[in-house]
Design a protein around this motif. Sequence first.
Motif, PDB file in Angstrom:
ATOM      1  N   ARG A 134      -9.968   4.707 -10.468  1.00 56.87           N
ATOM      2  CA  ARG A 134      -9.175   4.343  -9.313  1.00 56.87           C
ATOM      3  C   ARG A 134     -10.331   4.328  -7.935  1.00 56.87           C
ATOM      4  O   ARG A 134     -10.138   3.362  -7.434  1.00 56.87           O
ATOM      5  CB  ARG A 134      -8.157   5.304  -9.036  1.00 56.87           C
ATOM      6  CG  ARG A 134      -7.423   5.032  -7.953  1.00 56.87           C
ATOM      7  CD  ARG A 134      -6.545   3.532  -7.893  1.00 56.87           C
ATOM      8  NE  ARG A 134      -6.037   3.342  -6.523  1.00 56.87           N
ATOM      9  CZ  ARG A 134      -5.288   2.459  -6.279  1.00 56.87           C
ATOM     10  NH1 ARG A 134      -4.943   1.410  -7.285  1.00 56.87           N
ATOM     11  NH2 ARG A 134      -4.414   2.012  -5.037  1.00 56.87           N
ATOM     12  N   GLU A 159       1.922   1.778  -3.435  1.00 53.36           N
ATOM     13  CA  GLU A 159       0.821   2.338  -4.251  1.00 53.36           C
ATOM     14  C   GLU A 159       0.599   4.061  -4.040  1.00 53.36           C
ATOM     15  O   GLU A 159       0.309   4.726  -4.903  1.00 53.36           O
ATOM     16  CB  GLU A 159      -0.695   1.697  -3.987  1.00 53.36           C
ATOM     17  CG  GLU A 159      -0.587   0.221  -4.447  1.00 53.36           C
ATOM     18  CD  GLU A 159      -2.110  -0.367  -4.438  1.00 53.36           C
ATOM     19  OE1 GLU A 159      -2.764   0.441  -3.501  1.00 53.36           O
ATOM     20  OE2 GLU A 159      -2.197  -1.535  -4.628  1.00 53.36           O
ATOM     21  N   ILE A 183      -6.260   5.124  -1.757  1.00 52.92           N
ATOM     22  CA  ILE A 183      -5.441   3.863  -1.401  1.00 52.92           C
ATOM     23  C   ILE A 183      -6.420   3.279  -0.457  1.00 52.92           C
ATOM     24  O   ILE A 183      -6.273   3.059   0.737  1.00 52.92           O
ATOM     25  CB  ILE A 183      -4.312   3.931  -0.610  1.00 52.92           C
ATOM     26  CG1 ILE A 183      -3.241   5.021  -1.200  1.00 52.92           C
ATOM     27  CG2 ILE A 183      -3.541   2.455  -0.250  1.00 52.92           C
ATOM     28  CD1 ILE A 183      -2.803   4.459  -2.476  1.00 52.92           C
ATOM     29  N   GLY A 184      -7.568   2.582  -1.257  1.00 54.57           N
ATOM     30  CA  GLY A 184      -8.531   1.852  -0.544  1.00 54.57           C
ATOM     31  C   GLY A 184      -9.471   2.603   0.421  1.00 54.57           C
ATOM     32  O   GLY A 184      -9.727   3.860   0.329  1.00 54.57           O
ATOM     33  N   ASP A 185      -9.531   2.277   1.766  1.00 58.65           N
ATOM     34  CA  ASP A 185     -10.318   3.035   2.769  1.00 58.65           C
ATOM     35  C   ASP A 185      -9.196   3.700   3.622  1.00 58.65           C
ATOM     36  O   ASP A 185      -9.653   4.471   4.721  1.00 58.65           O
ATOM     37  CB  ASP A 185     -11.300   2.004   3.507  1.00 58.65           C
ATOM     38  CG  ASP A 185     -12.044   1.170   2.796  1.00 58.65           C
ATOM     39  OD1 ASP A 185     -12.751   2.063   1.862  1.00 58.65           O
ATOM     40  OD2 ASP A 185     -12.562   0.180   3.069  1.00 58.65           O
ATOM     41  N   GLU A 186      -8.202   3.994   3.195  1.00 61.44           N
ATOM     42  CA  GLU A 186      -7.047   4.768   3.999  1.00 61.44           C
ATOM     43  C   GLU A 186      -6.777   6.081   3.408  1.00 61.44           C
ATOM     44  O   GLU A 186      -6.324   6.172   2.390  1.00 61.44           O
ATOM     45  CB  GLU A 186      -5.684   3.922   4.309  1.00 61.44           C
ATOM     46  CG  GLU A 186      -4.899   4.620   5.328  1.00 61.44           C
ATOM     47  CD  GLU A 186      -3.828   3.901   5.604  1.00 61.44           C
ATOM     48  OE1 GLU A 186      -2.688   4.305   6.477  1.00 61.44           O
ATOM     49  OE2 GLU A 186      -3.627   2.597   5.166  1.00 61.44           O
ATOM     50  N   GLU A 214       0.759  -1.048   0.046  1.00 62.62           N
ATOM     51  CA  GLU A 214      -0.111  -0.034   0.034  1.00 62.62           C
ATOM     52  C   GLU A 214       0.984   1.413  -0.192  1.00 62.62           C
ATOM     53  O   GLU A 214       0.472   2.469  -0.636  1.00 62.62           O
ATOM     54  CB  GLU A 214      -0.991  -0.002   1.191  1.00 62.62           C
ATOM     55  CG  GLU A 214      -1.906  -0.885   1.201  1.00 62.62           C
ATOM     56  CD  GLU A 214      -3.004  -1.297   2.247  1.00 62.62           C
ATOM     57  OE1 GLU A 214      -2.460  -0.418   3.275  1.00 62.62           O
ATOM     58  OE2 GLU A 214      -3.949  -1.792   2.217  1.00 62.62           O
ATOM     59  N   ASP A 246     -13.989   1.370  -6.434  1.00 66.02           N
ATOM     60  CA  ASP A 246     -14.097   0.414  -5.271  1.00 66.02           C
ATOM     61  C   ASP A 246     -13.471   0.841  -3.997  1.00 66.02           C
ATOM     62  O   ASP A 246     -13.269   0.053  -3.221  1.00 66.02           O
ATOM     63  CB  ASP A 246     -13.452  -0.852  -5.788  1.00 66.02           C
ATOM     64  CG  ASP A 246     -14.057  -1.442  -6.877  1.00 66.02           C
ATOM     65  OD1 ASP A 246     -15.368  -1.379  -7.047  1.00 66.02           O
ATOM     66  OD2 ASP A 246     -13.308  -1.859  -7.871  1.00 66.02           O
ATOM     67  N   GLY A 247     -13.025   2.111  -3.954  1.00 62.92           N
ATOM     68  CA  GLY A 247     -12.328   2.742  -2.717  1.00 62.92           C
ATOM     69  C   GLY A 247     -12.968   3.780  -2.061  1.00 62.92           C
ATOM     70  O   GLY A 247     -13.375   4.741  -2.886  1.00 62.92           O
ATOM     71  N   THR A 248     -12.742   4.183  -0.819  1.00 62.86           N
ATOM     72  CA  THR A 248     -13.305   5.434  -0.482  1.00 62.86           C
ATOM     73  C   THR A 248     -12.243   6.461  -0.599  1.00 62.86           C
ATOM     74  O   THR A 248     -12.609   7.774  -0.778  1.00 62.86           O
ATOM     75  CB  THR A 248     -13.475   5.352   1.259  1.00 62.86           C
ATOM     76  OG1 THR A 248     -14.246   4.221   1.606  1.00 62.86           O
ATOM     77  CG2 THR A 248     -13.759   6.512   1.838  1.00 62.86           C
TER      78      THR A 248
END
Length: 222
Positions: free
Chosen positions: A150, A97, A158-161, A94, A153-155
């Motif tokens: 991008r 990324e 880098i995903g939900d962070e 992560e 599928d994420g908040t």
Amino acid sequence: MSNIQMYSLGSPNGIKVSIALEEMGLAYDTHVIDILKGEQFDESFKKINPNAKIPAIVDPDGPDGVPVSIMESGAILLYLAEKSGKLLPHNATERCEALQWLFFQAANIGPMFGAFGHFHTYGKENCDHPYPEARFATETQRLLTILDERLQDGTYIIGDEYSIADIAIFPWVMWLDMFYKASEQLELESFANVTAWVSRCSARPATVRGFDVYGFTEIGKS
């Protein structure tokens, strides 16, 4: 420990640093550099940033306790994240990324959005040919498409962070509407994931405080 000295301005690049400092809870003092008055070319500032650009910081408590000056917004964000241990993933994949998207902003978002903004606003006084604005509008929309995919599928990036990757990018997207007034031309509403993400980022209390440093008092109220 002495406060970090921030030399900046309320611009897409400048605003990142105050937002990051607020998120990380690091004490700092603000020095506004008025680029319209040419203050960035003062010798005192060029000692901090030889490139005469904002933002820049001076950390009196740098590595090994030695003062350090840092230029370039991406480098500043990375330095602050490593200093504070915040807003940069600890997971190696992560983290990789996040750094890629940080560099994506520096190499693509900033230059292309900035060029579009220039020809859409100030540049029209010196160039009446439609090509430059159209060229950079197309590239801006292409980059927004990449962001939108991008964020599908994420908040956050880098995903939900939430990370420095978000802080590096979202102010530039805000500027397309806030200052360039190009929402309709760029069809910003068609980038639903980007729009929702900007709303989440701008509503964060640290973002509101970071903008307030430069007198933007309406951020996060909508």
